[in-house]
Design a protein around this motif. Structure first.
Motif, PDB file in Angstrom:
ATOM      1  N   SER A 272       0.835  -1.197   0.000  1.00 53.97           N
ATOM      2  CA  SER A 272       0.000   0.000   0.000  1.00 53.97           C
ATOM      3  C   SER A 272       0.872   1.250   0.000  1.00 53.97           C
ATOM      4  O   SER A 272       1.792   1.365   0.802  1.00 53.97           O
ATOM      5  CB  SER A 272      -0.867  -0.029   1.256  1.00 53.97           C
ATOM      6  N   ALA A 274       0.150   4.108   1.125  1.00 57.83           N
ATOM      7  CA  ALA A 274       0.024   4.742   2.443  1.00 57.83           C
ATOM      8  C   ALA A 274       0.965   4.075   3.445  1.00 57.83           C
ATOM      9  O   ALA A 274       1.586   4.743   4.282  1.00 57.83           O
ATOM     10  CB  ALA A 274      -1.418   4.654   2.942  1.00 57.83           C
ATOM     11  N   ALA A 275       1.095   2.748   3.348  1.00 55.15           N
ATOM     12  CA  ALA A 275       1.969   2.029   4.269  1.00 55.15           C
ATOM     13  C   ALA A 275       3.424   2.429   4.038  1.00 55.15           C
ATOM     14  O   ALA A 275       4.201   2.571   4.984  1.00 55.15           O
ATOM     15  CB  ALA A 275       1.793   0.524   4.093  1.00 55.15           C
ATOM     16  N   LEU A 278       4.175   5.494   5.811  1.00 52.95           N
ATOM     17  CA  LEU A 278       4.243   5.333   7.266  1.00 52.95           C
ATOM     18  C   LEU A 278       5.415   4.470   7.713  1.00 52.95           C
ATOM     19  O   LEU A 278       5.618   4.263   8.900  1.00 52.95           O
ATOM     20  CB  LEU A 278       2.947   4.690   7.778  1.00 52.95           C
ATOM     21  N   GLY A 279       6.146   3.931   6.761  1.00 56.94           N
ATOM     22  CA  GLY A 279       7.269   3.070   7.112  1.00 56.94           C
ATOM     23  C   GLY A 279       6.839   1.645   7.457  1.00 56.94           C
ATOM     24  O   GLY A 279       7.659   0.834   7.867  1.00 56.94           O
ATOM     25  N   VAL A 280       5.558   1.344   7.343  1.00 65.05           N
ATOM     26  CA  VAL A 280       5.070  -0.022   7.624  1.00 65.05           C
ATOM     27  C   VAL A 280       4.988  -0.729   6.274  1.00 65.05           C
ATOM     28  O   VAL A 280       3.926  -1.048   5.776  1.00 65.05           O
ATOM     29  CB  VAL A 280       3.681   0.011   8.292  1.00 65.05           C
ATOM     30  N   ASP A 281       6.138  -0.938   5.700  1.00 64.09           N
ATOM     31  CA  ASP A 281       6.203  -1.193   4.269  1.00 64.09           C
ATOM     32  C   ASP A 281       6.756  -2.560   3.928  1.00 64.09           C
ATOM     33  O   ASP A 281       7.265  -2.776   2.844  1.00 64.09           O
ATOM     34  CB  ASP A 281       7.062  -0.120   3.613  1.00 64.09           C
TER      35      ASP A 281
ATOM     36  N   ARG B  41       7.774   5.096  16.198  1.00 65.13           N
ATOM     37  CA  ARG B  41       6.449   5.037  15.544  1.00 65.13           C
ATOM     38  C   ARG B  41       5.340   5.351  16.539  1.00 65.13           C
ATOM     39  O   ARG B  41       4.350   5.991  16.184  1.00 65.13           O
ATOM     40  CB  ARG B  41       6.240   3.667  14.898  1.00 65.13           C
ATOM     41  N   ARG B 141      -4.518   9.800  10.180  1.00 62.84           N
ATOM     42  CA  ARG B 141      -4.597   9.327   8.803  1.00 62.84           C
ATOM     43  C   ARG B 141      -5.889   8.598   8.485  1.00 62.84           C
ATOM     44  O   ARG B 141      -6.136   8.238   7.345  1.00 62.84           O
ATOM     45  CB  ARG B 141      -3.403   8.458   8.439  1.00 62.84           C
ATOM     46  N   ALA B 169      -1.690  -3.383   7.441  1.00 63.03           N
ATOM     47  CA  ALA B 169      -1.149  -2.052   7.139  1.00 63.03           C
ATOM     48  C   ALA B 169      -0.343  -2.075   5.843  1.00 63.03           C
ATOM     49  O   ALA B 169      -0.505  -1.212   4.985  1.00 63.03           O
ATOM     50  CB  ALA B 169      -0.285  -1.567   8.299  1.00 63.03           C
ATOM     51  N   ALA B 170       0.508  -3.084   5.699  1.00 65.19           N
ATOM     52  CA  ALA B 170       1.379  -3.131   4.523  1.00 65.19           C
ATOM     53  C   ALA B 170       0.580  -3.297   3.239  1.00 65.19           C
ATOM     54  O   ALA B 170       0.959  -2.784   2.193  1.00 65.19           O
ATOM     55  CB  ALA B 170       2.393  -4.269   4.669  1.00 65.19           C
ATOM     56  N   LEU B 171      -0.537  -4.008   3.328  1.00 67.32           N
ATOM     57  CA  LEU B 171      -1.299  -4.321   2.119  1.00 67.32           C
ATOM     58  C   LEU B 171      -2.463  -3.362   1.912  1.00 67.32           C
ATOM     59  O   LEU B 171      -3.225  -3.506   0.961  1.00 67.32           O
ATOM     60  CB  LEU B 171      -1.771  -5.777   2.175  1.00 67.32           C
ATOM     61  N   GLY B 172      -2.617  -2.381   2.789  1.00 67.53           N
ATOM     62  CA  GLY B 172      -3.574  -1.311   2.539  1.00 67.53           C
ATOM     63  C   GLY B 172      -4.963  -1.514   3.113  1.00 67.53           C
ATOM     64  O   GLY B 172      -5.883  -0.768   2.756  1.00 67.53           O
TER      65      GLY B 172
END
Lengths: 299, 299
Positions: A272, A274-275, A278-281, B41, B141, B169-172
């Motif tokens: 995502s 957005a992720a 946010l660094g949640v990547d 975070r 957000r 979070a990572a996948l949106g």
């Protein structure tokens, strides 16, 4: 009833101690299966039982497994079990099993294994596909050349290895190839987390990391390198060959640059945007493996 | 330098003891963030810092976080850290953070939160969609109504909850709703495994399990119940509405029959027929969640 100092229970000593176990298991060629379900799967897969350590209440449900083991069945109290293992064994039964020689990478990729010839692309005359293994073959389920394979490079966490085997088996990946340093699928925690899937799916360990991908290419596999790099092609969009090997890297660093560059194509799981902000990547390696196995099998 | 008996370090005592922590954290409204990245975070997400416990070598890299905390920064030796926490703290820094009141389910589903009005489907005049939050809004957000939501029913394992937040979070996935008894996303292990994703994604806890799905329906969500039952529609094939809530059940038993039957549609992740034969026929909940989140976001 034996106590914790009984030498016949040495296979089960210090199950929490990774280093102790690594040397013990390598030296004696054993591994530990925990809990009725996993023990049964190990036995069904043909691993010989060295001995079983269990509490009284599990003797009935495992009676058929224990039958014929004679004095290699050790019934102990809960507290002795805990003293030996080093932690409370909730599943109440541990079996020490004999390892078997691993097949070679070539054998696994060709679907052949000690004494078993693969049906492969051209089944032997008279062998009806889907109607069970031909009579002369041992009941090995990898008697067909795999088309979808996972390759694990240097994973260090036994739980992750077990979880990935579970995903792979459940989603229909047909074989796993390990880099020389990848964590052991038969280590107790791998076996436990896999729910016995490590017995259900053929695997082999490379003896050479540097040229590890050469064997895959020689067997006709397209090699896809899974990377968090979002400029890579999404896995769901990459054209897939008849035989595909998906390469998964270690927990911290991902794939080595050697393998990443030598693979036919880097592929990613889209994150995502957005992720990313946010660094949640990133996904953990088990989540990535699950999505990748699902993606491999949808195609 | 304080020692382990120092009352100012009470927030950090016995971090391995789940029951002790549950009561301590509930009573004092705190949670523990571990390691530089996760602490940052939590701070970025606006959680106030109660105090920080760290070893000398982390003081430099966390200097900006520590600035202004005065005597609420506690620098200790490694062995004191371990004595207090009850295990070796490899990441060398722990922060005790204040919890904030959770938004209600309605607020999370509407994209509104304490003092923040959502842009929702009809952005306020002059607020350019995608050009950042309107000036009057706090920098939350979740100021847009979510379209893809996970609902977790009674998960008991904190690591699983954290891992699922990380996937989401990572996948949106845009929000998470918890059943009343679901494990706490701010428990130390959840926070750690999530890599801080629990701060990045809005979530709320239902106050009523029995009618828990009514709020989702009222907000216009299609509810999809993930089940291992292979007669359900594969998730990748189910027609999806504009707003979709995917329901995930607990580790052992899956979704309650109440929720399974009340949901708009059961959906499954197709398993390999060979795996079904071998009894290796299910995914762990994190792997299933990863595949499901990926599936939600591809549509």
């Amino acid at each position: 009833m034996p106590d914790a100092s009984d030498p016949r229970l040495a296979d089960y000593t210090g199950l929490r101690d990774v280093e102790l176990r690594k040397s013990l298991e390598a030296e004696h060629g054993l591994f530990i299966a925990e809990g009725e379900k996993v023990i049964r799967r190990a036995v069904s897969a043909g691993y010989p039982v060295r001995s079983v350590l269990l509490t009284r209440r599990w003797t009935a449900s495992l009676a058929d497994v224990l039958d014929g083991l004679g004095d290699r069945v050790h019934v102990v109290d809960d507290d002795v079990m805990e003293e030996i293992a080093g932690f409370p064994v909730h599943r109440g039964a541990l079996a020490s099993m004999e390892r078997r020689p691993l097949p070679t990478v070539t054998e696994v990729l060709n679907g052949t294994r000690a004494g078993v010839t693969a049906a492969g692309g051209s089944p032997p005359e008279g062998a009806a596909a889907g109607a069970g293994a031909p009579e002369e073959a041992a009941p090995e389920r990898d008697a067909v050349a795999p088309r979808r394979v996972l390759v694990l490079e240097d994973l260090v966490d036994h739980g992750n290895v077990g979880a990935i085997f579970r995903c792979a088996a459940a989603l229909g990946v047909e074989a796993v190839v390990l880099s020389p340093r990848c964590a052991d699928p038969l280590y107790r925690r791998s076996v436990k987390v896999s729910m016995g899937a490590v017995f259900a799916i053929p695997y082999a360990r490379m003896d050479n990391w540097y040229d590890g991908l050469a064997g895959l290419r020689a067997a006709g596999f397209q090699t896809l390198a899974l990377t968090p790099d979002q400029s890579a092609t999404p896995l769901d969009e990459v054209p897939m060959a008849h035989r595909v090997a998906l390469l998964l890297g270690s927990e911290g660093d991902g794939l080595s640059s050697r393998w990443l560059h030598e693979a036919d194509e880097p592929v990613c799981i889209p994150m995502s945007p957005a992720a990313m902000d946010l660094g949640v990547d990133s996904l953990n390696v088990v989540a990535a493996a699950a999505i990748a196995c699902h993606g491999l099998m949808r195609r």
